[in-house]
Design an enzyme around this catalytic site. Structure first.
Site, short mmCIF file in Angstrom:
data_model
loop_
_atom_site.label_atom_id
_atom_site.label_comp_id
_atom_site.label_asym_id
_atom_site.label_seq_id
_atom_site.Cartn_x
_atom_site.Cartn_y
_atom_site.Cartn_z
CD GLU A 2 70.61 2.86 -0.92
OE1 GLU A 2 71.63 3.56 -0.75
OE2 GLU A 2 70.64 1.62 -0.98
CG HIS B 63 64.01 -6.60 -6.81
ND1 HIS B 63 63.96 -5.61 -5.87
CD2 HIS B 63 63.37 -6.11 -7.89
CE1 HIS B 63 63.30 -4.59 -6.34
NE2 HIS B 63 62.94 -4.85 -7.58
CG LEU C 275 56.95 -0.87 -11.41
CD1 LEU C 275 57.11 -2.22 -12.10
CD2 LEU C 275 56.90 -1.06 -9.90
CE1 TYR D 177 66.33 4.78 -6.50
CE2 TYR D 177 67.02 3.83 -4.41
CZ TYR D 177 66.25 3.78 -5.54
OH TYR D 177 65.36 2.75 -5.71
CB SER E 122 64.20 1.69 -2.32
OG SER E 122 65.54 1.33 -2.10
CG ASP F 256 60.03 12.09 -18.49
OD1 ASP F 256 61.01 11.57 -19.06
OD2 ASP F 256 60.10 12.59 -17.34
N1 GDD Z 1 76.76 -0.77 -8.89
C1 GDD Z 1 77.93 -1.15 -8.33
N2 GDD Z 1 79.07 -1.19 -9.11
N3 GDD Z 1 77.94 -1.46 -7.03
C2 GDD Z 1 79.11 -1.86 -6.49
C3 GDD Z 1 80.30 -1.92 -7.22
C4 GDD Z 1 80.27 -1.56 -8.59
O1 GDD Z 1 81.28 -1.59 -9.32
N4 GDD Z 1 81.29 -2.35 -6.40
C5 GDD Z 1 80.74 -2.53 -5.19
N5 GDD Z 1 79.42 -2.23 -5.23
C6 GDD Z 1 78.48 -2.27 -4.10
C7 GDD Z 1 77.76 -0.95 -3.86
O2 GDD Z 1 78.60 -0.01 -3.20
C8 GDD Z 1 76.60 -1.44 -3.02
O3 GDD Z 1 77.01 -1.55 -1.67
C9 GDD Z 1 76.32 -2.85 -3.56
O4 GDD Z 1 77.45 -3.19 -4.36
C10 GDD Z 1 75.06 -2.96 -4.39
O5 GDD Z 1 75.08 -1.94 -5.37
P1 GDD Z 1 73.99 -1.91 -6.56
O6 GDD Z 1 73.91 -3.21 -7.23
O7 GDD Z 1 74.31 -0.71 -7.40
O8 GDD Z 1 72.58 -1.73 -5.80
P2 GDD Z 1 72.16 -0.77 -4.59
O9 GDD Z 1 72.07 -1.60 -3.36
O10 GDD Z 1 72.97 0.45 -4.54
O11 GDD Z 1 70.70 -0.32 -5.04
C11 GDD Z 1 69.78 -1.24 -5.59
O12 GDD Z 1 68.94 -1.74 -4.57
C12 GDD Z 1 68.04 -0.81 -3.98
C13 GDD Z 1 67.24 -1.55 -2.91
O13 GDD Z 1 68.00 -1.53 -1.73
C14 GDD Z 1 68.98 -0.52 -6.68
O14 GDD Z 1 68.22 -1.46 -7.39
C15 GDD Z 1 68.02 0.49 -6.10
O15 GDD Z 1 67.22 1.03 -7.15
C16 GDD Z 1 67.15 -0.23 -5.06
O16 GDD Z 1 66.19 0.64 -4.53
#
Ligand code: GDD
Length: 323
Positions: A128, A182, A81, A152, A126, A59
């Protein structure tokens, strides 16, 4: 002699694609997996290559086990990762997120420094970390100020800085890959792409009636994990350690994602989507679009998948699984 790689997070989306890629290149692969009560599910993404892998229980928060593995294996390359990777969940579990993501990175860097300083280190950084900073031309790049808006993002910024600091201070070959979003059929179904695709297929097959989502207006630069793990390997095989941006350079909204996915199955997304407070975040990163000029020019790296081809692959995956 074969090169040796150690991958934390090997059972995740990126870990599984990276392990496949490095096996093809002739690497001996070691991977970190967590003990879970549902043992039959934890290695779903790597079961097909399980017999070629050396898996170690451990872990990220257990510095002793990380030290022991790195000291024994003496990897040529270490890919970090492993993470609590869900942005929304990080608001519910901030301490766990920081311990796993930030202290976990520190644990590995210390293990490398003390027991295997020749190991090259890749940190999964990221987009983010940028928060809502965008350069005037509409892109994020290495010089864009970082101002995360989630636990995060903060945890990843700490790891990013530690990686840089161990590179400059201790002269380790330590690199950050700042990867924009991705995806793939192996993506967890609580991330938006695979949630949208899976639910759209379920609606088409009469299993569900609606898709509940949060913010439809945020924009993401979405690439394919298959392409991005290739970039990780290139990053650790460059002449000098440094940081890189990996992205498609294109951005789309969550609404665009829904529109394309439902259209591909002959449906109108407006008929099925409900917005639910539950899926909104306390603070949102509104717009991501990465400038990956450097990795393209220096390595000739470019994504094989377009956004549409990636979503089509995910649709095919769920159609054959749920049929
Ligand atoms: N998960 C999720 N679920 N996201 C939603 C939803 C929902 O029901 N509705 C809208 N969204 C929007 C989120 O608010 C965000 O703006 C976008 O969809 C993408 O959300 P995610 O797919 O959860 O990814 P993320 O952008 O927050 O984070 C991912 O990308 C990062 C790189 O920028 C993750 O993979 C992170 O680990 C990664 O670092």
């Amino acid at each position: 002699m074969n090169k040796i790689a150690f991958i934390t997070g090997i059972s995740g989306q990126d870990g599984s694609y990276l392990a496949e890629h490095l096996l093809d290149l002739g690497y001996e692969i070691h991977g970190l997996i967590r003990r879970q009560s549902l043992t039959e599910r934890q290695t779903e993404r790597i079961d097909h290559i399980d017999h070629k892998l050396n898996l170690h229980y451990g872990d990220m928060t257990d510095e002793h086990c990380l030290y022991k593995i790195i000291q024994e294996v003496q990897p040529d390359e270490i890919y970090n990762l492993a993470a609590m990777s869900h942005v929304k969940v990080s608001f519910d579990m901030p301490a766990f997120t920081i311990k796993t993501n930030s202290l976990g990175t520190l644990n590995i860097l210390e293990a490398i420094r003390n027991s295997s300083p020749q190991s090259k280190f890749y940190q999964a950084s990221s987009s983010e970390m940028f928060g809502n900073n965008i350069d005037n031309d509409g892109f994020q790049r290495l010089s864009t100020p970082m101002n995360p808006v989630s636990p995060y993002g903060s945890s990843k910024l700490m790891s990013y800085n530690l990686t840089k600091q161990y590179r400059t201070g201790y002269k380790l070959y330590a690199c950050n890959g700042i990867l924009f979003n991705h995806e793939s059929p192996r993506r967890g179904t609580t991330f938006v792409t695979n949630k949208v695709v899976k639910t759209a297929v379920e609606i088409k097959y009469g299993i569900k009636n609606v898709l509940k989502l949060g913010n439809l207006d945020s924009h993401r630069d979405w690439g394919h994990s298959y392409d991005y793990v290739r970039a990780m390997h290139l990053i650790l095989n460059y002449e000098t350690p440094r940081d890189w941006v990996v992205s498609t350079g294109e951005t789309k909204s969550v609404r665009n994602l829904c529109e394309y996915t439902f259209n591909q199955m002959g449906m109108n997304y407006n008929d099925y989507i409900i917005q639910d407070e539950k899926y909104f975040r306390k603070e949102e990163v509104n717009y991501l679009r990465g400038d990956s000029t450097e990795i393209r020019e220096i390595f000739g790296w470019k994504p094989k998948y377009t956004f549409n081809a990636m979503i089509d692959e995910m649709i095919d995956f769920w159609q054959s699984k749920l049929k």
